[in-house]
Scaffold this active site. Sequence first.
Site, PDB file in Angstrom:
ATOM      1  N   ASP A  95       0.795  -1.175   0.032  1.00  0.00           N
ATOM      2  CA  ASP A  95       0.195   0.064  -0.062  1.00  0.00           C
ATOM      3  C   ASP A  95       0.784   1.293   0.252  1.00  0.00           C
ATOM      4  OD1 ASP A  95       1.178  -0.083   2.549  1.00  0.00           O
ATOM      5  OD2 ASP A  95      -0.770  -0.600   3.636  1.00  0.00           O
ATOM      6  N   GLU A 117      -0.349  -8.992  -1.024  1.00  0.00           N
ATOM      7  CA  GLU A 117      -0.952  -8.723   0.227  1.00  0.00           C
ATOM      8  C   GLU A 117      -2.239  -7.670  -0.186  1.00  0.00           C
ATOM      9  OE1 GLU A 117       0.666  -5.497   3.152  1.00  0.00           O
ATOM     10  OE2 GLU A 117       1.499  -7.120   3.941  1.00  0.00           O
ATOM     11  N   GLU A 131      -2.108   5.314   2.758  1.00  0.00           N
ATOM     12  CA  GLU A 131      -2.132   3.667   2.433  1.00  0.00           C
ATOM     13  C   GLU A 131      -3.452   3.207   1.930  1.00  0.00           C
ATOM     14  OE1 GLU A 131      -0.625   5.178   5.063  1.00  0.00           O
ATOM     15  OE2 GLU A 131       1.638   4.866   4.480  1.00  0.00           O
ATOM     16  N   HIS A 207       6.228   5.949  12.667  1.00  0.00           N
ATOM     17  CA  HIS A 207       6.335   6.631  11.243  1.00  0.00           C
ATOM     18  C   HIS A 207       5.437   6.877  10.508  1.00  0.00           C
ATOM     19  CE1 HIS A 207       5.164   3.483   8.550  1.00  0.00           C
ATOM     20  NE2 HIS A 207       5.558   2.219   9.145  1.00  0.00           N
ATOM     21  N   ARG A 209       2.362   8.720   8.643  1.00  0.00           N
ATOM     22  CA  ARG A 209       2.075  10.308   8.196  1.00  0.00           C
ATOM     23  C   ARG A 209       1.114  10.928   9.226  1.00  0.00           C
ATOM     24  NH1 ARG A 209       5.016   9.435   3.524  1.00  0.00           N
ATOM     25  NH2 ARG A 209       5.574  11.472   2.439  1.00  0.00           N
ATOM     26  N   HIS A 240      12.977   5.881  12.636  1.00  0.00           N
ATOM     27  CA  HIS A 240      12.788   6.013  11.306  1.00  0.00           C
ATOM     28  C   HIS A 240      13.653   7.239  10.771  1.00  0.00           C
ATOM     29  CE1 HIS A 240      10.709   6.409   7.380  1.00  0.00           C
ATOM     30  NE2 HIS A 240      10.229   5.463   7.685  1.00  0.00           N
TER      31      HIS A 240
HETATM   32  C1  UD1 Z   1       6.525   5.007   3.547  1.00  0.00           C
HETATM   33  C2  UD1 Z   1       5.178   4.578   2.858  1.00  0.00           C
HETATM   34  C3  UD1 Z   1       4.692   3.831   4.016  1.00  0.00           C
HETATM   35  C4  UD1 Z   1       5.325   2.823   4.634  1.00  0.00           C
HETATM   36  C5  UD1 Z   1       6.616   3.198   5.100  1.00  0.00           C
HETATM   37  C6  UD1 Z   1       7.722   2.093   5.603  1.00  0.00           C
HETATM   38  C7  UD1 Z   1       4.185   6.086   1.489  1.00  0.00           C
HETATM   39  C8  UD1 Z   1       3.464   7.333   0.983  1.00  0.00           C
HETATM   40  N1  UD1 Z   1       4.569   5.803   2.579  1.00  0.00           N
HETATM   41  O1  UD1 Z   1       6.536   5.936   4.479  1.00  0.00           O
HETATM   42  O2  UD1 Z   1       3.310   3.418   3.483  1.00  0.00           O
HETATM   43  O3  UD1 Z   1       4.682   2.204   5.687  1.00  0.00           O
HETATM   44  O4  UD1 Z   1       7.568   3.749   4.047  1.00  0.00           O
HETATM   45  O5  UD1 Z   1       8.739   2.462   6.378  1.00  0.00           O
HETATM   46  O6  UD1 Z   1       4.268   5.385   0.466  1.00  0.00           O
HETATM   47  N2  UD1 Z   1      14.329   8.512   4.562  1.00  0.00           N
HETATM   48  C9  UD1 Z   1      15.736   8.312   4.293  1.00  0.00           C
HETATM   49  N3  UD1 Z   1      16.223   7.074   4.298  1.00  0.00           N
HETATM   50  C10 UD1 Z   1      15.529   5.889   3.741  1.00  0.00           C
HETATM   51  C11 UD1 Z   1      14.029   6.152   4.077  1.00  0.00           C
HETATM   52  C12 UD1 Z   1      13.452   7.360   4.522  1.00  0.00           C
HETATM   53  O7  UD1 Z   1      16.236   9.232   4.713  1.00  0.00           O
HETATM   54  O8  UD1 Z   1      15.998   4.822   3.423  1.00  0.00           O
HETATM   55  C13 UD1 Z   1      13.685   9.600   4.763  1.00  0.00           C
HETATM   56  C14 UD1 Z   1      13.755  10.667   3.533  1.00  0.00           C
HETATM   57  O9  UD1 Z   1      14.116  12.075   3.854  1.00  0.00           O
HETATM   58  C15 UD1 Z   1      12.548  10.589   2.933  1.00  0.00           C
HETATM   59  C16 UD1 Z   1      11.430  10.415   4.237  1.00  0.00           C
HETATM   60  O10 UD1 Z   1      12.217   9.623   5.100  1.00  0.00           O
HETATM   61  O11 UD1 Z   1      11.956  11.675   2.285  1.00  0.00           O
HETATM   62  C17 UD1 Z   1      10.112   9.702   4.407  1.00  0.00           C
HETATM   63  O12 UD1 Z   1      10.037   8.830   3.354  1.00  0.00           O
HETATM   64  P1  UD1 Z   1       8.820   8.300   2.699  1.00  0.00           P
HETATM   65  O13 UD1 Z   1       8.843   7.108   1.589  1.00  0.00           O
HETATM   66  O14 UD1 Z   1       8.360   9.306   1.802  1.00  0.00           O
HETATM   67  O15 UD1 Z   1       7.845   7.773   3.603  1.00  0.00           O
HETATM   68  P2  UD1 Z   1       7.687   7.030   4.892  1.00  0.00           P
HETATM   69  O16 UD1 Z   1       7.030   7.528   6.093  1.00  0.00           O
HETATM   70  O17 UD1 Z   1       9.083   6.171   5.128  1.00  0.00           O
HETATM   71  N1  UDP Z   2      12.055  -3.415  10.475  1.00  0.00           N
HETATM   72  C1  UDP Z   2      13.487  -3.580  10.656  1.00  0.00           C
HETATM   73  N2  UDP Z   2      14.050  -2.459  11.271  1.00  0.00           N
HETATM   74  C2  UDP Z   2      13.796  -1.701  11.957  1.00  0.00           C
HETATM   75  C3  UDP Z   2      12.220  -1.367  12.122  1.00  0.00           C
HETATM   76  C4  UDP Z   2      11.504  -2.376  11.453  1.00  0.00           C
HETATM   77  O1  UDP Z   2      14.007  -4.097   9.746  1.00  0.00           O
HETATM   78  O2  UDP Z   2      14.460  -0.958  12.668  1.00  0.00           O
HETATM   79  C5  UDP Z   2      11.205  -4.161   9.904  1.00  0.00           C
HETATM   80  C6  UDP Z   2      10.059  -4.948  10.587  1.00  0.00           C
HETATM   81  O3  UDP Z   2      10.468  -6.403  11.165  1.00  0.00           O
HETATM   82  C7  UDP Z   2       9.143  -5.080   9.590  1.00  0.00           C
HETATM   83  C8  UDP Z   2       9.089  -3.939   8.743  1.00  0.00           C
HETATM   84  O4  UDP Z   2      10.396  -3.413   8.947  1.00  0.00           O
HETATM   85  O5  UDP Z   2       9.295  -6.519   8.775  1.00  0.00           O
HETATM   86  C9  UDP Z   2       8.247  -3.028   8.994  1.00  0.00           C
HETATM   87  O6  UDP Z   2       8.519  -1.825   8.143  1.00  0.00           O
HETATM   88  P1  UDP Z   2       7.766  -0.370   8.476  1.00  0.00           P
HETATM   89  O7  UDP Z   2       7.210  -0.327   9.898  1.00  0.00           O
HETATM   90  O8  UDP Z   2       8.817   0.671   8.118  1.00  0.00           O
HETATM   91  O9  UDP Z   2       6.669  -0.139   7.413  1.00  0.00           O
HETATM   92  P2  UDP Z   2       5.070  -0.667   7.544  1.00  0.00           P
HETATM   93  O10 UDP Z   2       4.981  -2.099   7.746  1.00  0.00           O
HETATM   94  O11 UDP Z   2       4.396   0.022   8.514  1.00  0.00           O
HETATM   95  O12 UDP Z   2       4.696  -0.604   6.101  1.00  0.00           O
END
Ligand code: UD1
Ligand code: UDP
Length: 380
Positions: A95, A117, A131, A207, A209, A240
Site C-alpha cells: 500500500d 498483500e 495507504e 513513522h 504520516r 525512522h
Molecule cells: C513509506 C510509505 C509507508 C510505509 C513506510 C515504511 C508512502 C506514502 N509511505 O513511508 O506506507 O509504511 O514507507 O517505512 O508510500 N528516508 C531516508 N532514508 C530511507 C528512507 C526514508 O532518509 O532509507 C527519509 C527521507 O527523508 C524521506 C523520508 O524519510 O523523504 C520519508 O520517506 P517516505 O517513503 O516518503 O515516507 P515513509 O514515512 O518512510
Molecule cells: N524493521 C526493520 N528494522 C527496524 C524497524 C522495522 O527491519 O528498525 C522491519 C520490521 O520487522 C517489519 C518492517 O520493517 O518487517 C516494517 O516496516 P515499517 O514499520 O517501516 O513499515 P510498515 O510495515 O508500517 O509499512
Amino acid sequence: MKVMTVFGTRPEAIKMAPVVKELLCHSEFDTKVCLTAQHRDMLDQVVDLFHLPVDYDLDVMKSGQSLYDITSRVLMGLRDVFAKEKPDYVLVHGDTTTTFTAALAAFYQQIPVAHVEAGLRTNNLASPFPEEANRQLTGVLSVLNFAPTETARANLLREGKDDGRIFVTGNTVIDALFHTVQEDYHFEDREIENIESHKRVILVTTHRRENLGAPMHHVYRALRRLVEAVPNTEVVFPVHRNPLVREVVEEELEHIPGIHLVDPMEYEPFTNLMARSCIVLTDSGGIQEEAPSLGKPVLVLRDTTERPEAIKAGTVKLVGTDEERIYQEAYQLLTDEKSYKSMAEAVNPYGDGKAAKRIAEALLYVGGYSSEKPSKFIAE
Ligand code: UD1
Ligand code: UDP
C-alpha cells in the site's frame, strides 16, 4: 513468463524478498526486479541481506520528499522500464506510493498487475493516510490478488472481485521472519547486547504520516513516563529516517536514561530484538503481523487497523496516540502478570511460511504452466 517485481520501501522489500527468491527457483519465470528506491538505505539493508538481484533502480528518494515527488518520479521512471521490458506481469506489494504508482504505470501499458498483500482495508481514507487509498486504488487496477488471509479475501469479494482471481496465500512476512529469528542471538550493536538480561525491553517504532507532529509528541511523553515509573524497564527505539520523525524524537527523548535511540536496524537484529523484547509499541503494519508470531503483546499507536486478526486473537490492542491511554495500557502489561500472560500467547493468524510458494504456484496456474491450484493458507 516474464514477471517484473517492483518495490521501493523497507517493508515491501522484506515482504517481496521471499517472492523473488521463490520465482528464481522456477525456470518458467524470467524474473526481473525493479527498485523505485522510494527509500534508500532502509531499502538497501534488506536487498543486501536477502541478496536480491536488481535489474533496475530508479533511485527516486529525496530527503523530505512529498507524495507528489514520489508519484511523479516513479511514474515516469517506470514508463520507460516497462516499455523496454514488456513484462507479462508486474508484481506489486501492499500500500505504499510505490505500490499504487507502479500499478498505474503498468495499467497505462496494459500490463496485468498482480497484487501481493491484497485486500487489507480500514475503509477509512484518512487512516492510514495515504495507504488506505493506495491499496484500494491498487486493488482496482489488479487482475490477480494474493490475499494474505480469509478476511482480506472477504474484503475483495465485497468489492466485486472475481473469486477465481483471489488466492489466499498467507503473508510473505512470515516466510521472511522464519528465516531470521534464531535462538541465542547476539547483537553486534554493543548498546543492545549490553542490556542486562533481567531488564524488560519495550521495543518502539513510529513513522505513520498521520501521527507526525502532535500525536508523536504524546506517544514519546508516555514512553518517558513509563521508564521512570516501572523499574528494570528499557526502551529500544530504532528511529525512522524521516526527518519529521527524528525532530520530535530528539526533542522529547534524547539523553533520557533507559531510552536507547538507535538508527533503523537491519532486519535480522531487529526481529531478534523483537523476540528478546517484553512488549512492542508501534504504528507499523508489518510489526503487527510479526510480533504475534513471537508471542509479543503489541500496543498499536493508531486509531484504526487493517489487520484485525491478531486483535481477535488477543495479542494486539489498538491504543491510539493519547499519552495517558498509552501509559496506562503499557503500565498494566508491565506490572500485572495476568494481563501480560493473556496477551503473550504466540499465534500465527497471518501466515505459515509458505506464502511465496503459493504465489509462484498461482502464477504458474494462471499462466497455464501448471494445472494445479495452490493450496489455501488456513490460519491455526
Ligand atoms: C513509506 C510509505 C509507508 C510505509 C513506510 C515504511 C508512502 C506514502 N509511505 O513511508 O506506507 O509504511 O514507507 O517505512 O508510500 N528516508 C531516508 N532514508 C530511507 C528512507 C526514508 O532518509 O532509507 C527519509 C527521507 O527523508 C524521506 C523520508 O524519510 O523523504 C520519508 O520517506 P517516505 O517513503 O516518503 O515516507 P515513509 O514515512 O518512510
Ligand atoms: N524493521 C526493520 N528494522 C527496524 C524497524 C522495522 O527491519 O528498525 C522491519 C520490521 O520487522 C517489519 C518492517 O520493517 O518487517 C516494517 O516496516 P515499517 O514499520 O517501516 O513499515 P510498515 O510495515 O508500517 O509499512
